[in-house]
Design a protein around this motif. Structure first.
Motif, PDB file in Angstrom:
ATOM      1  N   LEU A 153     -15.053   9.204  23.270  1.00 24.66           N
ATOM      2  CA  LEU A 153     -15.510  10.461  23.861  1.00 24.66           C
ATOM      3  C   LEU A 153     -14.575  10.904  24.987  1.00 24.66           C
ATOM      4  O   LEU A 153     -14.223  12.091  25.087  1.00 24.66           O
ATOM      5  N   ILE A 154     -14.128   9.978  25.818  1.00 23.14           N
ATOM      6  CA  ILE A 154     -13.221  10.312  26.924  1.00 23.14           C
ATOM      7  C   ILE A 154     -11.872  10.771  26.389  1.00 23.14           C
ATOM      8  O   ILE A 154     -11.300  11.764  26.857  1.00 23.14           O
ATOM      9  N   ILE A 155     -11.333  10.058  25.391  1.00 23.65           N
ATOM     10  CA  ILE A 155     -10.040  10.434  24.815  1.00 23.65           C
ATOM     11  C   ILE A 155     -10.076  11.850  24.253  1.00 23.65           C
ATOM     12  O   ILE A 155      -9.184  12.681  24.520  1.00 23.65           O
ATOM     13  N   PHE A 156     -11.115  12.163  23.496  1.00 21.88           N
ATOM     14  CA  PHE A 156     -11.172  13.485  22.869  1.00 21.88           C
ATOM     15  C   PHE A 156     -11.588  14.568  23.860  1.00 21.88           C
ATOM     16  O   PHE A 156     -11.314  15.752  23.630  1.00 21.88           O
ATOM     17  N   SER A 157     -12.214  14.195  24.964  1.00 21.84           N
ATOM     18  CA  SER A 157     -12.475  15.167  26.034  1.00 21.84           C
ATOM     19  C   SER A 157     -11.169  15.578  26.704  1.00 21.84           C
ATOM     20  O   SER A 157     -10.991  16.745  27.088  1.00 21.84           O
ATOM     21  N   ILE A 158     -10.240  14.628  26.847  1.00 23.44           N
ATOM     22  CA  ILE A 158      -8.915  14.951  27.380  1.00 23.44           C
ATOM     23  C   ILE A 158      -8.185  15.915  26.450  1.00 23.44           C
ATOM     24  O   ILE A 158      -7.604  16.917  26.887  1.00 23.44           O
ATOM     25  N   LEU A 159      -8.236  15.628  25.160  1.00 24.29           N
ATOM     26  CA  LEU A 159      -7.580  16.510  24.180  1.00 24.29           C
ATOM     27  C   LEU A 159      -8.205  17.903  24.181  1.00 24.29           C
ATOM     28  O   LEU A 159      -7.497  18.916  24.098  1.00 24.29           O
TER      29      LEU A 159
END
Length: 323
Positions: free
Chosen positions: A217-223
């Motif tokens: 979730l954090i990785i794709f929130s950055i993207l």
């Protein structure tokens, strides 16, 4: 996909993320803060209790009892086995990616067949009713007219897929004796008696699952933050890409757009039906059994998302639901 291609994609993804960290630290900070906030306020409260309960149920063998109660309805609608109906029930009411996790756990313990696992994961891995109604249709979209219609808009394609796939399923994969699998329990620890040791093990396993989900979730929130803040494309395409990337942040961006309210609602529901790449990676992370086909799952969720849009356009013409 050949190994060299997978290696190149993995290397390219790592270099891209590393470049984001170096070139856009403000975007990374925004994405991490957004992701952590979503983890603490949305993901953990809505998913963790159900992951823990599911682990306890599997460990104690209570799934068989629940399956007995659900079997008449689930088998009639979806042609599921005793344990397959339990997986569908958990997936419909507990949210992404618990339907996939329960299906994977049942397959790992040889309580459902590989054929049934690959069929039911396509329609049992859904967002929770609480997320759909409380967060999406109330918190984000506010006073939405025809709210019941938009809730049905999400569930009708999913249920129809389950019914039709059940009719198309090979009858040899559905046990004629609904309680047969309950007498062939695998001695892998899921029939323990309830104790502090069992509870400790379930808690640790649940947190292990949640850490993986929060990480994605954090990785794709950055993207999503990078797409919305920095990508030089038209605003409409930004909304599409952010929703495709991560449904929670993407839906939040969509809710702030200038589109008419019903249009924002159907776009959010279509994106939620697919799940986005974040949910896809979360689903992949809990599907440890290599016999579960993620490609078939992706195609099914795309079909369901397209069906949401087609159903909306049909209702628009038949019942004059306003744009």
């Amino acid at each position: 996909m050949i190994p060299n291609s997978r290696h190149m994609i993995s290397l390219g993804s790592i270099l891209f993320l590393f470049s984001l960290l170096l070139l856009f630290p403000d975007i990374c900070l925004l994405g991490v803060n957004t992701g952590i906030k979503l983890c603490l306020t949305a993901l953990m409260p809505s998913i963790f209790p159900f992951v823990l309960i599911s682990n306890i149920i599997m460990r104690l063998g209570v799934a068989q009892t629940i399956g007995r109660l659900l079997y008449p309805v689930m088998h009639l609608l979806f042609r599921t086995s005793l344990y397959g109906g339990y997986a569908v029930f958990m997936g419909f009411f507990c949210g992404y990616p618990l339907g996939a996790k329960v299906t994977n756990d049942l397959l790992e313990q040889h309580l459902i067949s590989e054929h049934e696992a690959n069929r039911i994961i396509c329609f049992s891995n859904n967002t929770s009713p609480g997320y759909l109604q409380n967060y999406l249709l109330i918190t984000l979209l506010g006073p939405l007219p025809h709210k019941i219609f938009f809730i049905l808009l999400y569930y009708i394609p999913v249920i129809l897929y389950g019914i039709l796939s059940g009719f198309a399923a090979d009858h040899d994969n559905v046990s004629s004796d609904p309680f047969r699998s309950g007498r062939n329990l695998d001695p892998s620890g899921h029939t323990d008696t309830f104790s502090v040791k069992t509870l400790d093990s379930c808690i640790l396993e649940s947190f292990k699952t949640m850490i993986k989900l929060c990480g994605y979730l954090i990785i794709f929130s950055i993207l999503s933050a990078f797409i919305y803040q920095k990508l030089p494309i038209c605003l409409s395409f930004k909304y599409f890409l952010t929703a495709l990337c991560e449904i929670t942040t993407g839906s939040s961006y969509l809710s702030e757009s200038a589109y008419p309210l019903p249009v924002k609602a159907v776009c959010c529901i279509a994106a939620t039906s697919f799940g986005g790449f974040s949910t896809l990676m979360q689903t992949r992370s809990v599907c440890t059994n290599k016999n579960i086909s993620i490609h078939k799952y992706i195609l099914a969720r795309l079909l369901i998302a397209v069906s949401v849009i087609l159903l909306y356009l049909t209702a628009l013409n038949l019942f004059h639901i306003p744009l």
